[in-house]
Motif scaffolding. Structure first.
Motif, PDB file in Angstrom:
ATOM      1  N   ILE A 135     -61.727  20.331 -60.677  1.00  0.00           N
ATOM      2  CA  ILE A 135     -62.360  19.095 -60.206  1.00  0.00           C
ATOM      3  C   ILE A 135     -61.598  18.531 -59.007  1.00  0.00           C
ATOM      4  N   GLU A 136     -60.280  18.513 -59.104  1.00  0.00           N
ATOM      5  CA  GLU A 136     -59.454  18.006 -58.010  1.00  0.00           C
ATOM      6  C   GLU A 136     -59.663  18.836 -56.740  1.00  0.00           C
ATOM      7  N   THR A 137     -59.678  20.152 -56.893  1.00  0.00           N
ATOM      8  CA  THR A 137     -59.846  21.033 -55.741  1.00  0.00           C
ATOM      9  C   THR A 137     -61.236  20.903 -55.126  1.00  0.00           C
ATOM     10  N   LEU A 138     -62.254  20.866 -55.983  1.00  0.00           N
ATOM     11  CA  LEU A 138     -63.630  20.741 -55.493  1.00  0.00           C
ATOM     12  C   LEU A 138     -63.842  19.422 -54.753  1.00  0.00           C
ATOM     13  N   SER A 139     -63.180  18.358 -55.214  1.00  0.00           N
ATOM     14  CA  SER A 139     -63.342  17.067 -54.542  1.00  0.00           C
ATOM     15  C   SER A 139     -62.873  17.140 -53.093  1.00  0.00           C
ATOM     16  N   VAL A 140     -61.789  17.876 -52.860  1.00  0.00           N
ATOM     17  CA  VAL A 140     -61.283  18.045 -51.495  1.00  0.00           C
ATOM     18  C   VAL A 140     -62.254  18.894 -50.668  1.00  0.00           C
ATOM     19  N   MET A 141     -62.720  19.988 -51.249  1.00  0.00           N
ATOM     20  CA  MET A 141     -63.626  20.886 -50.531  1.00  0.00           C
ATOM     21  C   MET A 141     -64.937  20.184 -50.182  1.00  0.00           C
ATOM     22  N   ILE A 142     -65.472  19.429 -51.133  1.00  0.00           N
ATOM     23  CA  ILE A 142     -66.726  18.710 -50.904  1.00  0.00           C
ATOM     24  C   ILE A 142     -66.547  17.647 -49.817  1.00  0.00           C
ATOM     25  N   GLN A 143     -65.420  16.932 -49.902  1.00  0.00           N
ATOM     26  CA  GLN A 143     -65.155  15.876 -48.917  1.00  0.00           C
ATOM     27  C   GLN A 143     -65.051  16.445 -47.498  1.00  0.00           C
ATOM     28  N   ARG A 146     -71.761  15.704 -41.845  1.00  0.00           N
ATOM     29  CA  ARG A 146     -72.424  14.402 -41.690  1.00  0.00           C
ATOM     30  C   ARG A 146     -71.540  13.317 -41.086  1.00  0.00           C
ATOM     31  N   LYS A 147     -70.285  13.615 -40.866  1.00  0.00           N
ATOM     32  CA  LYS A 147     -69.329  12.631 -40.346  1.00  0.00           C
ATOM     33  C   LYS A 147     -69.212  11.410 -41.264  1.00  0.00           C
ATOM     34  N   LYS A 148     -69.416  11.649 -42.551  1.00  0.00           N
ATOM     35  CA  LYS A 148     -69.285  10.594 -43.550  1.00  0.00           C
ATOM     36  C   LYS A 148     -68.472  11.121 -44.730  1.00  0.00           C
ATOM     37  N   ARG A 149     -67.944  10.189 -45.500  1.00  0.00           N
ATOM     38  CA  ARG A 149     -67.147  10.552 -46.671  1.00  0.00           C
ATOM     39  C   ARG A 149     -67.912  10.246 -47.954  1.00  0.00           C
ATOM     40  N   ILE A 150     -67.818  11.139 -48.917  1.00  0.00           N
ATOM     41  CA  ILE A 150     -68.404  10.899 -50.235  1.00  0.00           C
ATOM     42  C   ILE A 150     -67.450  10.059 -51.078  1.00  0.00           C
ATOM     43  N   THR A 186     -59.469  11.768 -51.004  1.00  0.00           N
ATOM     44  CA  THR A 186     -59.272  12.910 -51.888  1.00  0.00           C
ATOM     45  C   THR A 186     -57.817  13.365 -51.819  1.00  0.00           C
ATOM     46  N   PRO A 187     -57.347  14.085 -52.873  1.00  0.00           N
ATOM     47  CA  PRO A 187     -58.039  14.468 -54.104  1.00  0.00           C
ATOM     48  C   PRO A 187     -58.602  13.264 -54.864  1.00  0.00           C
ATOM     49  N   ILE A 188     -59.482  13.536 -55.804  1.00  0.00           N
ATOM     50  CA  ILE A 188     -60.307  12.497 -56.388  1.00  0.00           C
ATOM     51  C   ILE A 188     -59.519  11.433 -57.143  1.00  0.00           C
ATOM     52  N   HIS A 189     -58.283  11.747 -57.579  1.00  0.00           N
ATOM     53  CA  HIS A 189     -57.505  10.709 -58.266  1.00  0.00           C
ATOM     54  C   HIS A 189     -57.192   9.546 -57.320  1.00  0.00           C
ATOM     55  N   HIS A 190     -57.089   9.822 -56.013  1.00  0.00           N
ATOM     56  CA  HIS A 190     -56.873   8.738 -55.043  1.00  0.00           C
ATOM     57  C   HIS A 190     -58.132   7.878 -54.894  1.00  0.00           C
ATOM     58  N   HIS A 191     -59.290   8.487 -55.059  1.00  0.00           N
ATOM     59  CA  HIS A 191     -60.547   7.732 -54.986  1.00  0.00           C
ATOM     60  C   HIS A 191     -60.563   6.651 -56.070  1.00  0.00           C
ATOM     61  N   TYR A 192     -60.175   7.031 -57.273  1.00  0.00           N
ATOM     62  CA  TYR A 192     -60.168   6.057 -58.367  1.00  0.00           C
ATOM     63  C   TYR A 192     -59.057   5.026 -58.195  1.00  0.00           C
ATOM     64  N   GLU A 193     -57.958   5.440 -57.585  1.00  0.00           N
ATOM     65  CA  GLU A 193     -56.898   4.473 -57.262  1.00  0.00           C
ATOM     66  C   GLU A 193     -57.430   3.364 -56.358  1.00  0.00           C
ATOM     67  N   LEU A 194     -58.216   3.759 -55.366  1.00  0.00           N
ATOM     68  CA  LEU A 194     -58.721   2.802 -54.382  1.00  0.00           C
ATOM     69  C   LEU A 194     -59.879   1.962 -54.905  1.00  0.00           C
ATOM     70  N   THR A 195     -60.367   2.273 -56.089  1.00  0.00           N
ATOM     71  CA  THR A 195     -61.399   1.438 -56.711  1.00  0.00           C
ATOM     72  C   THR A 195     -60.771   0.400 -57.630  1.00  0.00           C
ATOM     73  N   THR A 196     -59.504   0.081 -57.364  1.00  0.00           N
ATOM     74  CA  THR A 196     -58.716  -0.924 -58.110  1.00  0.00           C
ATOM     75  C   THR A 196     -58.442  -0.520 -59.553  1.00  0.00           C
ATOM     76  N   CYS A 197     -58.587   0.751 -59.852  1.00  0.00           N
ATOM     77  CA  CYS A 197     -58.216   1.237 -61.179  1.00  0.00           C
ATOM     78  C   CYS A 197     -56.709   1.467 -61.187  1.00  0.00           C
ATOM     79  N   PRO A 198     -55.940   0.838 -62.089  1.00  0.00           N
ATOM     80  CA  PRO A 198     -54.484   0.975 -62.088  1.00  0.00           C
ATOM     81  C   PRO A 198     -54.044   2.432 -62.236  1.00  0.00           C
ATOM     82  N   GLU A 199     -52.966   2.762 -61.568  1.00  0.00           N
ATOM     83  CA  GLU A 199     -52.479   4.139 -61.591  1.00  0.00           C
ATOM     84  C   GLU A 199     -52.265   4.680 -62.998  1.00  0.00           C
TER      85      GLU A 199
END
Length: 359
Positions: A297-305, A312-316, A320-333
């Motif tokens: 999952i972590e690897t695929l998140s980077v590849m997809i991003q 598309r010059k946009k980010r999903i 990434t990796p995806i654990h940083h995505h959840y960090e930035l959604t104010t979810c505590p580490e």
């Protein structure tokens, strides 16, 4: 090593010590004790010579407070595994030698990468191309040795609850598959190692699963009962898996949130390489693929991003990796870490369920 010495000088089966389960437990306790005893000393040493984690500029802002935390804690992991395996495994076993080669080889690559980061004060280290080059050269070298020393090696065993013991002969493609497992697993663990203790526990879970598979595959009666291919002397790998488990738990003592030390590439690359190698030697690539779900999952998140951004010059994801995505959604580490551990545990259980019969 101690097993061979006792057997040579006393010419005895040395009762319970000869049983693999006892040596595995002792191996686990040895690596765990080594990590706990020398962990604080290593942290002091790394701080003395200012071997600190280099934080990437584009990473989460909350990580800047981690820049004065020592890195290269993988030295503790590798040394504890090495000491335990040298003491309690049969060093004449060819499978133990293969895994030791990976430990040393991938460890050297990780050491070079960490050294460049610290010396040049940059988070980049080896470029992705050079890292892939060195990992590829070493992986191909190891796979060639394994295939040369093992007859009829070009197959994988597909184990599913609904269809047991299906052997698929894939010929020369097996080399390519083994290559992707070795390089992929080492890089996947490296990508996942971005939060305190995040990578080490999934490695421990997978090692527990591989340890169980080693016991079963190396025992004729167990292999027959579970309808798994029997591989003579492969159960010695349980000693290596136990050493990884003990070392990982000992390292987590210092690496758990808030971390006092990070493993660095010298830890993540060989850890991924070792569990990948063990899966290859057991011919349980499919089960390993399932158990490694969190790394995939972590690897695929980077590849997809990366792919989506190029198109598309946009980010999903926010990062990434995806654990940083959840960090930035104010979810505590700590919450992100524990939830990823739970997911990793579930994937390991899913992989192990494949070995049980359904009547």
């Amino acid at each position: 090593m101690l097993v061979l010495i006792i057997k040579h000088f006393f010419n005895t089966n040395f009762n319970q010590l000869s049983y693999l389960i006892y040596r595995s437990l002792i191996s686990l306790l040895t690596s765990l004790s080594f990590s706990l005893i020398f962990g604080s000393h290593l942290i002091t040493y790394l701080k003395k010579y200012q071997i600190y984690q280099i934080i990437r500029n584009k990473g989460p802002k909350t990580h800047y407070k981690k820049q004065n935390i020592p890195t290269m804690g993988g030295l503790l992991i590798l040394s504890s595994i090495l000491v335990s395996v040298l003491l309690w495994s049969n060093l004449l076993n060819i499978y133990i030698r293969y895994t030791l080669i990976v430990l040393i080889g991938f460890g050297i690559i990780g050491l070079i990468d960490d050294y460049k980061k610290i010396y040049f004060k940059t988070s980049k280290g080896l470029s992705s191309k050079w890292k892939l080059f060195f990992l590829s050269i070493f992986s191909i070298f190891l796979i060639t040795i394994i295939c040369y020393n093992t007859k009829n090696n070009f197959f994988i065993q597909l184990i599913l609850p609904i269809k047991k013991n299906v052997v698929i002969h894939i010929g020369i493609i097996y080399i390519l598959l083994s290559y992707f497992i070795l390089v992929g697993s080492s890089n996947a663990v490296n990508l996942t190692d971005g939060l305190d203790g995040l990578a080490i526990i999934p490695v421990v879970f997978i090692s527990i699963g591989l340890c169980i598979l080693s016991f079963i595959s190396g025992n004729l009666n167990c292999a027959k009962y579970f309808n798994i291919m029997y591989i003579a002397h492969i159960n010695e790998l349980a000693i290596f898996c136990s050493a990884i488990i003990g070392s990982g738990l000992g390292f987590l003592w210092f690496n758990t949130y808030p971390a006092k030390i990070f493993m660095g590439d010298i830890g993540s690359l060989p850890l991924g390489g070792m569990i990948g190698t063990i899966a290859i030697l057991l011919h349980q690539e499919i089960i390993f693929f399932i158990m490694s779900g969190i790394f995939i999952i972590e690897t695929l998140s980077v590849m997809i991003q990366v792919t989506y951004f190029k198109l598309r010059k946009k980010r999903i994801f926010r990062m990434t990796p995806i654990h940083h995505h959840y960090e930035l959604t104010t979810c505590p580490e700590p919450r992100v870490i524990v939830r990823f551990w739970i997911i990793a545990f579930v994937f390991t259980l899913l992989g192990l369920t494949c070995i049980f019969k359904i009547n």
